[in-house]
Design an enzyme around this catalytic site. Sequence first.
Site, short mmCIF file in Angstrom:
data_model
loop_
_atom_site.label_atom_id
_atom_site.label_comp_id
_atom_site.label_asym_id
_atom_site.label_seq_id
_atom_site.Cartn_x
_atom_site.Cartn_y
_atom_site.Cartn_z
N THR A 81 3.54 14.10 1.73
CA THR A 81 4.17 14.32 0.43
C THR A 81 3.86 15.67 -0.18
O THR A 81 2.77 16.23 0.04
CB THR A 81 3.69 13.23 -0.56
OG1 THR A 81 4.01 13.63 -1.89
CG2 THR A 81 2.20 12.98 -0.49
N GLU B 12 3.00 15.97 -3.07
CA GLU B 12 1.84 15.74 -3.96
C GLU B 12 0.57 16.36 -3.36
O GLU B 12 -0.41 16.57 -4.08
CB GLU B 12 1.63 14.25 -4.20
CG GLU B 12 2.49 13.67 -5.29
CD GLU B 12 2.12 14.14 -6.69
OE1 GLU B 12 0.95 13.99 -7.08
OE2 GLU B 12 3.00 14.65 -7.38
N TYR C 193 -3.69 9.12 -5.34
CA TYR C 193 -2.58 9.04 -4.37
C TYR C 193 -2.55 10.30 -3.50
O TYR C 193 -2.51 10.22 -2.27
CB TYR C 193 -1.25 8.88 -5.13
CG TYR C 193 -0.02 9.07 -4.28
CD1 TYR C 193 0.46 8.04 -3.47
CD2 TYR C 193 0.70 10.28 -4.30
CE1 TYR C 193 1.61 8.22 -2.68
CE2 TYR C 193 1.84 10.45 -3.54
CZ TYR C 193 2.29 9.42 -2.73
OH TYR C 193 3.42 9.60 -1.97
P1 NAP Z 1 8.72 2.93 -2.31
O1 NAP Z 1 10.13 2.74 -2.68
O2 NAP Z 1 7.64 2.74 -3.32
O3 NAP Z 1 8.43 1.97 -1.06
C1 NAP Z 1 7.12 1.75 -0.59
C2 NAP Z 1 7.16 0.67 0.47
O4 NAP Z 1 5.82 0.42 0.95
C3 NAP Z 1 7.69 -0.68 -0.04
O5 NAP Z 1 8.44 -1.29 1.00
C4 NAP Z 1 6.40 -1.46 -0.27
O6 NAP Z 1 6.56 -2.85 -0.21
C5 NAP Z 1 5.59 -0.98 0.91
N1 NAP Z 1 4.15 -1.22 0.78
C6 NAP Z 1 3.35 -0.84 -0.24
N2 NAP Z 1 2.07 -1.22 0.01
C7 NAP Z 1 2.09 -1.87 1.20
C8 NAP Z 1 1.11 -2.49 2.00
N3 NAP Z 1 -0.17 -2.56 1.61
N4 NAP Z 1 1.49 -3.04 3.17
C9 NAP Z 1 2.77 -3.01 3.58
N5 NAP Z 1 3.76 -2.43 2.87
C10 NAP Z 1 3.42 -1.87 1.69
O7 NAP Z 1 8.49 4.39 -1.70
P2 NAP Z 1 9.57 5.42 -1.10
O8 NAP Z 1 10.05 6.27 -2.21
O9 NAP Z 1 10.51 4.71 -0.23
O10 NAP Z 1 8.61 6.35 -0.22
C11 NAP Z 1 8.38 6.07 1.15
C12 NAP Z 1 7.13 6.81 1.60
O11 NAP Z 1 7.31 8.21 1.44
C13 NAP Z 1 5.86 6.47 0.83
O12 NAP Z 1 4.78 6.53 1.75
C14 NAP Z 1 5.73 7.56 -0.19
O13 NAP Z 1 4.39 7.73 -0.57
C15 NAP Z 1 6.28 8.74 0.59
N6 NAP Z 1 6.94 9.79 -0.17
C16 NAP Z 1 7.94 9.48 -1.04
C17 NAP Z 1 8.59 10.52 -1.72
C18 NAP Z 1 9.71 10.24 -2.68
O14 NAP Z 1 10.03 11.12 -3.48
N7 NAP Z 1 10.36 9.08 -2.61
C19 NAP Z 1 8.21 11.85 -1.48
C20 NAP Z 1 7.20 12.12 -0.57
C21 NAP Z 1 6.58 11.08 0.10
P3 NAP Z 1 7.04 -3.70 -1.49
O15 NAP Z 1 8.54 -3.59 -1.51
O16 NAP Z 1 6.52 -5.05 -1.15
O17 NAP Z 1 6.40 -3.08 -2.70
N1 GDD Z 2 7.03 7.99 -13.63
C1 GDD Z 2 7.17 8.70 -14.77
N2 GDD Z 2 7.44 8.04 -15.93
N3 GDD Z 2 7.01 10.04 -14.71
C2 GDD Z 2 7.19 10.73 -15.86
C3 GDD Z 2 7.51 10.12 -17.08
C4 GDD Z 2 7.63 8.70 -17.12
O1 GDD Z 2 7.88 8.09 -18.15
N4 GDD Z 2 7.64 11.08 -18.03
C5 GDD Z 2 7.42 12.25 -17.43
N5 GDD Z 2 7.13 12.05 -16.12
C6 GDD Z 2 6.76 13.11 -15.17
C7 GDD Z 2 5.49 12.80 -14.38
O2 GDD Z 2 4.33 13.08 -15.16
C8 GDD Z 2 5.68 13.73 -13.18
O3 GDD Z 2 5.22 15.02 -13.50
C9 GDD Z 2 7.19 13.78 -13.00
O4 GDD Z 2 7.77 13.23 -14.20
C10 GDD Z 2 7.68 12.97 -11.80
O5 GDD Z 2 7.09 11.67 -11.87
P1 GDD Z 2 7.55 10.50 -10.86
O6 GDD Z 2 9.01 10.32 -10.93
O7 GDD Z 2 6.66 9.33 -11.12
O8 GDD Z 2 7.27 11.13 -9.42
P2 GDD Z 2 6.00 11.91 -8.83
O9 GDD Z 2 6.44 13.33 -8.63
O10 GDD Z 2 4.79 11.68 -9.61
O11 GDD Z 2 5.81 11.18 -7.44
C11 GDD Z 2 6.94 10.94 -6.58
O12 GDD Z 2 7.17 12.05 -5.75
C12 GDD Z 2 6.09 12.35 -4.83
C13 GDD Z 2 6.52 13.58 -4.03
O13 GDD Z 2 6.28 14.74 -4.78
C14 GDD Z 2 6.63 9.67 -5.78
O14 GDD Z 2 7.78 9.28 -5.07
C15 GDD Z 2 5.51 9.91 -4.78
O15 GDD Z 2 5.37 8.77 -3.91
C16 GDD Z 2 5.88 11.15 -3.92
O16 GDD Z 2 4.85 11.42 -3.00
#
Ligand code: NAP
Ligand code: GDD
Length: 352
Positions: free
Chosen positions: A131, A133, A155
């Site tokens: 990520t 992050e 995280y």
């Molecule tokens: P998500 O919608 O939160 O999905 C996470 C998945 O992991 C869900 O299916 C969840 O199951 C499962 N899970 C959580 N804890 C588990 C455990 N202990 N054992 C088995 N399964 C578990 O996340 P996403 O946005 O699809 O992201 C997919 C991956 O990419 C994650 O690893 C995330 O950290 C990473 N990532 C995401 C982003 C982004 O912007 N979306 C960016 C960079 C990296 P439940 O449905 O039961 O909760």
């Molecule tokens: N969730 C959330 N809720 N975020 C908020 C809010 C709120 O009410 N208001 C402002 N934010 C700001 C957060 O502080 C952060 O700076 C930004 O919006 C994005 O927050 P999220 O949408 O929660 O995403 P994230 O960037 O923290 O994390 C997501 O992206 C990562 C990749 O950069 C997640 O999908 C992570 O799993 C992923 O790794």
Amino acid sequence: MKKALITGVTGQDGAYLSKYLLSLGYQVHGIKRRSSLINTSRIDDIYEEPEESKNFILHYGDLTDSNNILRLINEIEPDEIYNLAAQSHVQVSFETAEYTANSDAFGVLRFLEAIRNLDMVNDVKFYQASTSELYGKVQEIPQSEKTPFYPRSPYGVAKLYGYWITINYRESYGMHASNGILFNHESPLRGETFVTQKIILGLVDIFLGKKNSIRLGNLGAQRDWGHARDFVKGMHKIVQQKHPSDYVLATGRLESVKSFIEIALDYFGEKVAWEGSGIDEVGILESSNKKIIQVDERYFRPAEVELLVGDYTKAKKELGWEPETKLEQLIKEMLESAIISKGGSTDLLKNV
Ligand code: NAP
Ligand code: GDD
């Protein structure tokens, strides 16, 4: 027929990747954890298609259960493993730091160890969902594969372990193990507590007359938001490479939380005026003078990641991957889907 094993199959990316791999002719095995209510809404449509469902098989499992992981890999004998499962919410990781480390850091190790112990190092290709992050308090702008990491949350720190242990098993045992360093990617399937979906659902509720305002945290945070549908194609390309490596997938476009709101409001033919600062800042709808955005300290994080924007040059050059969907299109899709899910009419959107 190639077999893929996807962890996190019930999540946003798991759903898009399953559909994409099925469309390429894969047999897809997904790991889902037990939940008290059914949580397969993102993948239910795959079951309903008889042709696809025979190649889509679900197994119960958990990242924190080594024996379960070992048994499933042994039984399924996948060609490719996509480790997408994680406790993926940054703010929640401050509350559940130990569990986040167990799933997001040691969960990765459990998979790599299972592959090694089953003597499958040369048979399985492994993808780790790393990520942006990892960059946290960014050391340069934009961030590339060469940018030093500085994670800012439990995280981020757990994912840093996952990143390095993947590289370590590649270098130690010659495993085809790669990291995708993915910047934020969203979609209509995005979880409701991430900022983009929270804004989309909140605005739709406001314009359907079901809610007065949205309470948010840091409005100044800046992100590089792409579409999950495009990003899962990049994951697949990474795994198909002859040599494993690590790749940034991003769009290269930087926008703030405020500008995300402004673009979304444009579809309603509305504009917002920002007044006040810090905790007192509000967003006021110009047409009606209604305060639709308020700041709430509860959504501030103990340490914030202020800015993330990726440089995907390596992915473009080596994988031929590029994002296909513009932010405006992503927001439109999210709005349309939210309106339909709430029983409204997409006629609400003016500037389509
Ligand atoms: P998500 O919608 O939160 O999905 C996470 C998945 O992991 C869900 O299916 C969840 O199951 C499962 N899970 C959580 N804890 C588990 C455990 N202990 N054992 C088995 N399964 C578990 O996340 P996403 O946005 O699809 O992201 C997919 C991956 O990419 C994650 O690893 C995330 O950290 C990473 N990532 C995401 C982003 C982004 O912007 N979306 C960016 C960079 C990296 P439940 O449905 O039961 O909760
Ligand atoms: N969730 C959330 N809720 N975020 C908020 C809010 C709120 O009410 N208001 C402002 N934010 C700001 C957060 O502080 C952060 O700076 C930004 O919006 C994005 O927050 P999220 O949408 O929660 O995403 P994230 O960037 O923290 O994390 C997501 O992206 C990562 C990749 O950069 C997640 O999908 C992570 O799993 C992923 O790794």
